[in-house]
Each structure stands twice: as structure tokens, then as C-alpha cells.
Scaffold this active site. Structure first.
Site, short mmCIF file in Angstrom:
data_model
loop_
_atom_site.label_atom_id
_atom_site.label_comp_id
_atom_site.label_asym_id
_atom_site.label_seq_id
_atom_site.Cartn_x
_atom_site.Cartn_y
_atom_site.Cartn_z
N CYS A 67 0.85 -1.19 0.00
CA CYS A 67 0.00 0.00 0.00
C CYS A 67 0.88 1.24 0.00
O CYS A 67 2.07 1.15 -0.23
CB CYS A 67 -0.87 -0.04 1.23
SG CYS A 67 0.15 -0.32 2.68
N THR A 123 7.34 -11.62 -10.27
CA THR A 123 7.85 -11.36 -11.61
C THR A 123 9.38 -11.29 -11.63
O THR A 123 10.02 -11.70 -12.60
CB THR A 123 7.26 -10.03 -12.13
OG1 THR A 123 5.85 -10.17 -12.11
CG2 THR A 123 7.70 -9.74 -13.54
N SER A 124 9.96 -10.79 -10.55
CA SER A 124 11.43 -10.71 -10.49
C SER A 124 12.01 -12.12 -10.58
O SER A 124 13.01 -12.35 -11.27
CB SER A 124 11.88 -10.06 -9.19
OG SER A 124 11.44 -8.75 -9.15
N GLN A 126 12.45 -4.89 -8.39
CA GLN A 126 12.30 -3.60 -9.08
C GLN A 126 12.35 -2.44 -8.08
O GLN A 126 13.06 -1.47 -8.29
CB GLN A 126 11.00 -3.56 -9.85
CG GLN A 126 10.74 -2.16 -10.40
CD GLN A 126 9.96 -2.18 -11.67
OE1 GLN A 126 10.53 -2.39 -12.73
NE2 GLN A 126 8.69 -1.95 -11.57
N1 GLU Z 1 -1.43 -4.13 8.42
C1 GLU Z 1 -2.14 -2.93 8.23
C2 GLU Z 1 -3.61 -3.16 8.02
O1 GLU Z 1 -4.04 -4.23 7.72
C3 GLU Z 1 -1.57 -2.10 7.09
C4 GLU Z 1 -1.71 -2.78 5.78
C5 GLU Z 1 -1.08 -1.96 4.70
O2 GLU Z 1 0.18 -1.99 4.62
O3 GLU Z 1 -1.83 -1.31 3.96
O4 GLU Z 1 -4.37 -2.27 8.19
#
Ligand code: GLU
Length: 502
Positions: free
Chosen positions: A2, A388-389, A434
Site C-alpha cells: 500500500c 515477476t522478479s 524492481q
Molecule cells: N497491516 C495494516 C492493516 O491491515 C496495514 C496494511 C497496509 O500496509 O496497507 O491495516
């Protein structure tokens, strides 16, 4: 994977509407990383009338504020829509101007708890939003921390691992105040929180107790700081790169925090790659950094050691805004597929040589030349990567074996770790990623370094952890890290398999 993003304007007037736009655009730039929900937090100044005709005091930033939190499951545009709906319903003044303001934003890829507004970030310490946190990664000891916090009267509203972090911050802050320390600094609170966290994370903290300040820290997940000075004399001066100058400077500026450069490049090319164990404090136009050093502390780990203040200089991003736009293409993947010829040319530029006495054509990948003998004498070359790597390396194997005469084997990073597979001092291990920040590949790198093999990296990202922690490697220069197609096209090509970090 994310994304997190933050925008802090210092000593320069910015309307709430503009602040929102910067935050939303930051999230859009991180969209390609994948996510299932999104959220932001900006300030509300509830003691100020929201009627635009009411004159506002010039000291608006000194008024007590309560951060507003907006969270939505689904894509960024549904967050944007819901924010503007709420703004209209609450008559929040979009023209309200802030001389200094700190906003944070997040795209979530759920690891703990379903995609839902309550599980989206920012996660909060409770009503009043005393502490807010956006988080990339996973907190592995969250259950224990949650139990302790529940015993101390905290109630949890989400199923995330992240929620323990803002609540722990509030616990630390309240305790310091109860014990008479009314002046506990924001970074001291966060340092104490970090001491209790296990797992991988990049975090940004915002707090109503520390208005207009932000704290960023990380362990494992990537995080960058971008600095844009708005004073021309300063921007053009050489002093800009001076770390002291960065840490003490009241000039108008905009500061950005982001999981990757894509969300920063349109604002500034001047960045600081935040390192593991660092706590970066943005306050009053200054950037101060505390770092947990690697010495073992009283509990035998680095987090119980005393953090030290560190000075760092900014680096310049070598990428252009055009690289992060989709251009005429509908999808990044499509763009990357069509850009393969150009990416290959860029990757090989300056590395294909012709000449010398025998007029031979050769490939020069600078710095690896110091390690070529070791690589040639290796018992085997082990490629380590994920997804993919891994597949790209698999495709490169035949030509590498043919050219080097050294057996080439493959490892999926997580599998190597699970098995604690054998790695020998006589091996050359090649890490392909990458972003240069792939979590499993990083752990495999640590493991391989411990086992004494020569570690070579292949990545697209200058300054990434893999670029920094391997003995040598190749930047594949395949444009910015938007997706996976360009890695595949380039790292499949034998020409880029050996080179220098350059
Ligand atoms: N572990 C956190 C969650 O589930 C963050 C996940 C993320 O990296 O977006 O909210």
C-alpha cells in the site's frame, strides 16, 4: 503493497482545498501499488467560524485543533467523493488558509481486517484523534500490545494490527503527563512506541497535541522525505544540500513524505531516503532525525539502545514527471509494454562498448569489474526474488549459464527463508527487485549476508535498501518503478545482468 503520503506546508499560505488536492494527488500516484481502501486526515479549527465572510484571526495556526479523519473502502475517487460530500454537509470552509498545516494520507492493502472504513487508515487513538497513524506493513506483536492496552481501558474499533500504534502513543503521552512531564516531545513519544513494535512498518504520526508537526519512522517498509524550499535564493544556493541547513531553517517550504518517489517528483527532486530505525521529526520548518543505532541496548536489541541524533544530506531524484504519467495509455502495464524498446535502450546506454585493439564489442557494467573474479570463481550463482522478479531471473538463467559457465540456481525469497536453505561463502547471490524494497527479498538478503556469500543486487531504484545493502549491483534504469513489465523486459536481458551500482 500500500502507500503512505503526507504534505506539510510551512510558512506559506495554503487553502484547505489545495491541501486536499495535494493529498489526493499523492494517493493517486501511489495507486499503482495496489490497495483496497484509502483515507486522509487534515486539520479542523473548530473555534473558528466556518463562515467565509467572518474575518479570521492571523494567529489561526495557534488555535487548538482537532484533526478530521476521512476513510473509505474502495478506490481513491470514492474517498474524494465522500470527502467533498462531507465537506458540503458540514460546511467546512475549503477557502480557509493555513500558514502551516500537516496532512496525512494512506492507501491500504488489508492484512488484518476486511476492507472497511473502520479498518482504513489513519487509525486513531480514540475520540478526539489525539494521535493518528498511517501504516505500511504488519505489526507482528499487535495481539500482546492490544491485550495490554485493553487492560488499561482502551477500546478498539478496528480489526487492524495498526490500531495499537496510535493507542500506544496516547498511552505513552498520557503517562508522561501524569508523571509530570508536560513537555514530552513528539519524537520522544514515538521513540517509546517504536521500542514496543515488532514487525515491518513505515509510519507517519499526526497528533492534536503537536499541531503542525509530523513524525515519520520506519523498519522494513520504504519511506522518503521530499523537501521543496520556496525561497528562490535558497533553492539556487549550494547550502541547500547541507544537512545542518535542512535541520535548522525557517524558510517557507513544503515537505512531503511518501512510500515512493512517484508521489514526490512532481513537487521536488530533493529527497532523503529514510533509513531503518530513523525517526524523522518535521517541526517548525526543520527536519531532525534520531536513529536507533545498531549497538545492542539493555535488552540485547537495538531498540533498547539510546537513539542518537543524525545529520543527513538530501539526494537528487533522477527521474522525470513524465515517467510517472500514464501518457496516452490506459494502464501503466500497457505503457510499460509499449515502452520496452526505449527501456532496453536506456538500460544499455553507456554499457555497450565497441573498440579496443581487437575491435571487440563488449559489455561494461562498471563496478562489478572489481567483483568479476569472485563471481567467476563462484561455486554457483543463486538468483533470489519474488513474483515477476523471480520469473525474469528464471528467463535469464540459460544465457547466464552459457556465458559464465557457472551453474545458476533459483530461489523464491520466502521459500529460501522458510527452508533456511543452504547458502555458502563460495556462492554469488543475485537479488532481483524492481523497487529494491521487496520485504521477503530483503530478509533473504540479510540471511545471505550472514552466510557470507557475495551479494549482488539488480534493482530499478537508486537508494533503495537492496542498492544500499548489497556488495555491488546494477541499476537497470528502466524508468520509474511503476509496475512489473519493465523489470521483466530488462532483467531478462543478459546485458544487464552484471554491472556496478551506478
Ligand atoms: N497491516 C495494516 C492493516 O491491515 C496495514 C496494511 C497496509 O500496509 O496497507 O491495516
Amino acid at each position: 503493497m500500500c502507500g503512505i503520503f503526507a504534505y506539510l506546508n510551512y510558512n506559506v499560505n495554503r487553502e484547505r482545498r489545495y491541501i486536499l488536492q495535494v493529498l489526493f494527488n499523492g494517493l493517486r500516484r501511489l495507486e499503482y501499488r495496489g490497495y483496497d481502501s484509502a483515507g486522509i486526515s487534515i486539520d479542523d479549527y473548530f473555534s473558528v467560524s466556518r463562515n467565509p465572510n467572518t474575518p479570521q484571526p492571523s494567529s489561526i495556526n495557534s488555535l487548538s485543533s482537532s484533526p478530521l479523519v476521512f476513510r473509505q473502502e474502495g478506490n481513491i475517487e470514492s474517498l474524494v467523493k465522500s470527502v467533498y460530500q462531507e465537506v458540503a454537509a458540514t460546511e467546512l470552509n475549503l477557502e480557509e488558509s493555513f500558514t502551516t498545516h500537516a496532512g496525512i494520507a494512506h492507501t491500504r492493502w488489508a492484512t488484518h481486517g476486511v476492507p472497511a472504513p473502520r479498518n482504513s487508515h489513519p487509525q486513531t487513538s480514540g475520540s478526539g484523534n489525539d494521535f493518528l497513524v498511517v501504516h505500511n506493513g504488519v505489526i507482528t506483536n499487535y495481539e500482546v500490545l492490544k491485550e495490554t492496552l485493553v487492560r488499561h481501558g482502551f477500546t478498539f474499533e478496528s480489526e487492524t494490527d495498526t490500531e495499537v500504534i496510535p493507542k500506544l502513543a496516547k498511552f505513552v503521552f498520557d503517562k508522561a503527563n501524569e508523571e509530570g512531564d508536560q513537555t514530552v516531545a513528539f519524537n520522544q513519544v514515538v521513540l517509546e512506541v517504536m521500542r514496543h513494535l515488532e514487525g515491518a512498518y513505515a509510519l507517519i504520526f499526526k497528533s492534536r497535541h503537536y499541531p503542525n508537526e509530523l513524525i515519520a519512522c520506519k523498519r522494513g517498509s520504504p519511506l522518503l522525505l521530499g523537501v521543496k524550499e520556496l525561497n528562490d535564493d535558497v533553492c539556487n544556493g549550494s547550502a541547500f544540500h547541507d544537512a545542518k541547513f535542512l535541520s535548522k531553517n525557517g524558510n517557507p517550504k513544503e515537505l512531503f513524505l511518501s512510500s515512493d518517489a512517484n508521489a514526490i517528483i512532481e513537487h521536488t527532486k530533493k529527497v532523503l531516503v529514510i533509513e531503518d530505525g530513523e525517526v524523522v521529526h518535521l517541526k517548525e520548518g526543520g527536519v531532525s532525525i534520531l536513529k536507533f543505532n545498531n549497538d545492542k541496548g539493555r535488552n540485547g536489541d537495538s531498540l533498547s539502545a539510546r537513539p542518537a541524533s543524525v545529520q543527513r544530506a538530501l539526494s537528487i531524484l533522477e527521474m522525470e514527471v513524465e515517467q510517472i504519467n500514464k501518457g496516452k495509455y490506459k494502464h501503466y502495464m500497457q505503457k510499460e509494454i509499449h515502452e520496452q524498446p526505449e527501456s532496453l535502450t536506456t538500460t544499455m546506454r553507456g554499457r555497450l562498448l565497441r573498440g579496443g585493439s581487437c575491435k571487440a564489442k563488449t559489455v561494461l557494467l562498471g563496478g562489478l569489474k572489481d567483483h568479476l573474479k569472485t563471481i567467476r570463481r563462484s561455486r554457483r550463482i543463486v538468483f533470489i526474488g519474488c513474483g515477476t522478479s523471480y520469473n525474469a531471473a528464471l528467463a535469464a538463467r540459460p544465457i547466464l549459464e552459457e556465458l559464465s559457465g557457472v551453474p545458476v540456481t533459483m530461489e523464491i525469497a520466502s521459500d529460501l527463508l522458510d527452508r533456511q536453505g543452504p547458502i555458502y561463502r563460495e556462492d554469488t547471490a543475485v537479488f532481483v527487485s524492481q523497487s529494491g524494497e521487496t520485504a521477503d527479498t530483503l530478509l533473504a538478503l540479510e540471511y545471505t549476508l550472514e552466510n557470507g556469500a557475495l551479494c549482488v543486487g539488480i534493482t530499478n531504484t537508486v537508494g533503495s535498501v537492496i542498492a544500499r545493502n548489497t556488495h555491488c549491483g546494477v541499476h537497470i534504469n528502466a524508468g520509474c518503478e511503476i509496475g512489473v513489465a519493465s523489470t521483466k523486459s530488462n532483467s531478462c536481458d543478459g546485458h544487464v545482468s552484471f554491472g556496478n551500482w551506478r
